[in-house]
Each structure stands twice: as structure tokens, then as C-alpha cells.
Design a protein around this motif. Structure first.
Motif, PDB file in Angstrom:
ATOM      1  N   LEU A  86       8.883  -4.192 -58.062  1.00 35.78           N
ATOM      2  CA  LEU A  86       8.117  -2.973 -58.271  1.00 35.78           C
ATOM      3  C   LEU A  86       6.777  -3.067 -57.546  1.00 35.78           C
ATOM      4  O   LEU A  86       6.051  -4.045 -57.728  1.00 35.78           O
ATOM      5  CB  LEU A  86       7.880  -2.728 -59.764  1.00 35.78           C
ATOM      6  CG  LEU A  86       7.139  -1.459 -60.130  1.00 35.78           C
ATOM      7  CD1 LEU A  86       7.937  -0.216 -59.731  1.00 35.78           C
ATOM      8  CD2 LEU A  86       6.841  -1.422 -61.619  1.00 35.78           C
ATOM      9  N   ALA A 144      15.549   2.223 -63.898  1.00 39.79           N
ATOM     10  CA  ALA A 144      15.560   1.374 -62.705  1.00 39.79           C
ATOM     11  C   ALA A 144      14.497   0.287 -62.797  1.00 39.79           C
ATOM     12  O   ALA A 144      14.710  -0.853 -62.364  1.00 39.79           O
ATOM     13  CB  ALA A 144      15.350   2.212 -61.455  1.00 39.79           C
ATOM     14  N   ILE A 145      13.343   0.624 -63.369  1.00 37.62           N
ATOM     15  CA  ILE A 145      12.269  -0.363 -63.521  1.00 37.62           C
ATOM     16  C   ILE A 145      12.647  -1.392 -64.585  1.00 37.62           C
ATOM     17  O   ILE A 145      12.440  -2.591 -64.402  1.00 37.62           O
ATOM     18  CB  ILE A 145      10.937   0.330 -63.857  1.00 37.62           C
ATOM     19  CG1 ILE A 145      10.536   1.256 -62.705  1.00 37.62           C
ATOM     20  CG2 ILE A 145       9.847  -0.702 -64.118  1.00 37.62           C
ATOM     21  CD1 ILE A 145       9.353   2.136 -63.002  1.00 37.62           C
ATOM     22  N   CYS A 185       5.110   4.817 -65.868  1.00 31.25           N
ATOM     23  CA  CYS A 185       6.402   4.664 -65.193  1.00 31.25           C
ATOM     24  C   CYS A 185       7.517   4.324 -66.176  1.00 31.25           C
ATOM     25  O   CYS A 185       8.650   4.766 -66.013  1.00 31.25           O
ATOM     26  CB  CYS A 185       6.324   3.567 -64.141  1.00 31.25           C
ATOM     27  SG  CYS A 185       5.354   3.974 -62.697  1.00 31.25           S
ATOM     28  N   PRO A 245       9.713   6.028 -59.815  1.00 30.88           N
ATOM     29  CA  PRO A 245      11.115   5.635 -60.002  1.00 30.88           C
ATOM     30  C   PRO A 245      11.521   5.873 -61.453  1.00 30.88           C
ATOM     31  O   PRO A 245      10.672   5.859 -62.351  1.00 30.88           O
ATOM     32  CB  PRO A 245      11.135   4.147 -59.682  1.00 30.88           C
ATOM     33  CG  PRO A 245       9.806   3.792 -59.161  1.00 30.88           C
ATOM     34  CD  PRO A 245       8.870   4.901 -59.466  1.00 30.88           C
ATOM     35  N   ASP A 276       5.595  10.569 -57.155  1.00 33.05           N
ATOM     36  CA  ASP A 276       7.015  10.376 -57.421  1.00 33.05           C
ATOM     37  C   ASP A 276       7.184   8.989 -58.016  1.00 33.05           C
ATOM     38  O   ASP A 276       6.825   7.991 -57.377  1.00 33.05           O
ATOM     39  CB  ASP A 276       7.807  10.463 -56.122  1.00 33.05           C
ATOM     40  CG  ASP A 276       8.494  11.797 -55.958  1.00 33.05           C
ATOM     41  OD1 ASP A 276       8.538  12.558 -56.938  1.00 33.05           O
ATOM     42  OD2 ASP A 276       8.986  12.060 -54.860  1.00 33.05           O
ATOM     43  N   ALA A 295       6.973   2.356 -56.342  1.00 33.81           N
ATOM     44  CA  ALA A 295       8.223   2.290 -55.600  1.00 33.81           C
ATOM     45  C   ALA A 295       8.873   0.938 -55.843  1.00 33.81           C
ATOM     46  O   ALA A 295       8.200  -0.051 -56.125  1.00 33.81           O
ATOM     47  CB  ALA A 295       7.968   2.475 -54.106  1.00 33.81           C
ATOM     48  N   ILE A 296      10.189   0.929 -55.726  1.00 34.12           N
ATOM     49  CA  ILE A 296      10.932  -0.319 -55.820  1.00 34.12           C
ATOM     50  C   ILE A 296      11.271  -0.736 -54.398  1.00 34.12           C
ATOM     51  O   ILE A 296      11.936  -0.008 -53.665  1.00 34.12           O
ATOM     52  CB  ILE A 296      12.200  -0.145 -56.663  1.00 34.12           C
ATOM     53  CG1 ILE A 296      11.808   0.229 -58.103  1.00 34.12           C
ATOM     54  CG2 ILE A 296      13.035  -1.419 -56.639  1.00 34.12           C
ATOM     55  CD1 ILE A 296      12.970   0.583 -58.988  1.00 34.12           C
TER      56      ILE A 296
END
Length: 93
Positions: free
Chosen positions: A44, A13-14, A68, A9, A7, A38-39
Motif C-alpha cells: 500500500l 483489497a487493503i 481507506c 482502493p 480514488d 494505491a496498491i
């Protein structure tokens, strides 16, 4: 048995984590069981399966970050952190 896809992000968002000059701070965990992104606390975090020998983990981080962000690896450049867990990348336009 096939591994489940990680999964990731959303790319937006990144991109939002990068500063005005396109620099992105990343925390890396090499030698993880599975690749993940993940954030966490505005930073990150990437987990890669590769071990930190002969630059293998850095190469894996670069590929995962490009995946990503939905960018080619040629648009990313490591600015600092080649031997540490905290890295900084430049995202070029």
C-alpha cells in the motif's frame, strides 16, 4: 474550486495485504500535492499533504489509512517506521 476526492482502493483489497496477524506494510510520501492511496507491487502506497514535522505526516497517514479501511483510527496502531517512509501498522479486530 473544490478538490476532487481521492480514488481509494477498496477496503477488502487493503485488508488482503495484511498478514495473518493483522500487520500491514505501508510506503508513505509526505508533502504530496494531493492525498492518494494505491496498491503497488503488493504494498500500500499513501501520499499525504502534511510535511514530516512534529509528527504531522504520521497523523495524516493514520487518518488516511483509517479512511481507506473504513475503520476508526483507534483500531490502528503504528508498530514501526515513525521516522521513515516505510511503516508498519497493526489492524486490531
Amino acid at each position: 474550486m473544490a478538490r476532487a476526492k481521492a480514488d481509494l482502493p477498496p477496503p477488502q483489497a487493503i485488508h488482503a495485504l495484511a498478514d495473518g496477524a493483522g500487520r500491514l506494510a505501508v510506503r508513505v510520501t509526505p508533502g504530496a500535492r494531493e492525498e492518494a492511496a494505491a496498491i503497488v507491487a503488493g504494498k500500500l502506497h499513501l501520499k499525504v499533504r502534511a510535511r514530516p514535522t512534529d509528527g504531522e505526516a504520521n497523523e495524516a497517514v493514520l487518518k488516511l489509512l483509517a479512511k481507506c479501511l473504513c475503520l476508526p483510527t483507534s483500531r490502528l496502531r503504528m508498530l514501526r517506521g515513525a521516522t521513515g517512509r516505510d511503516k508498519q501498522f497493526q489492524i486490531s479486530e
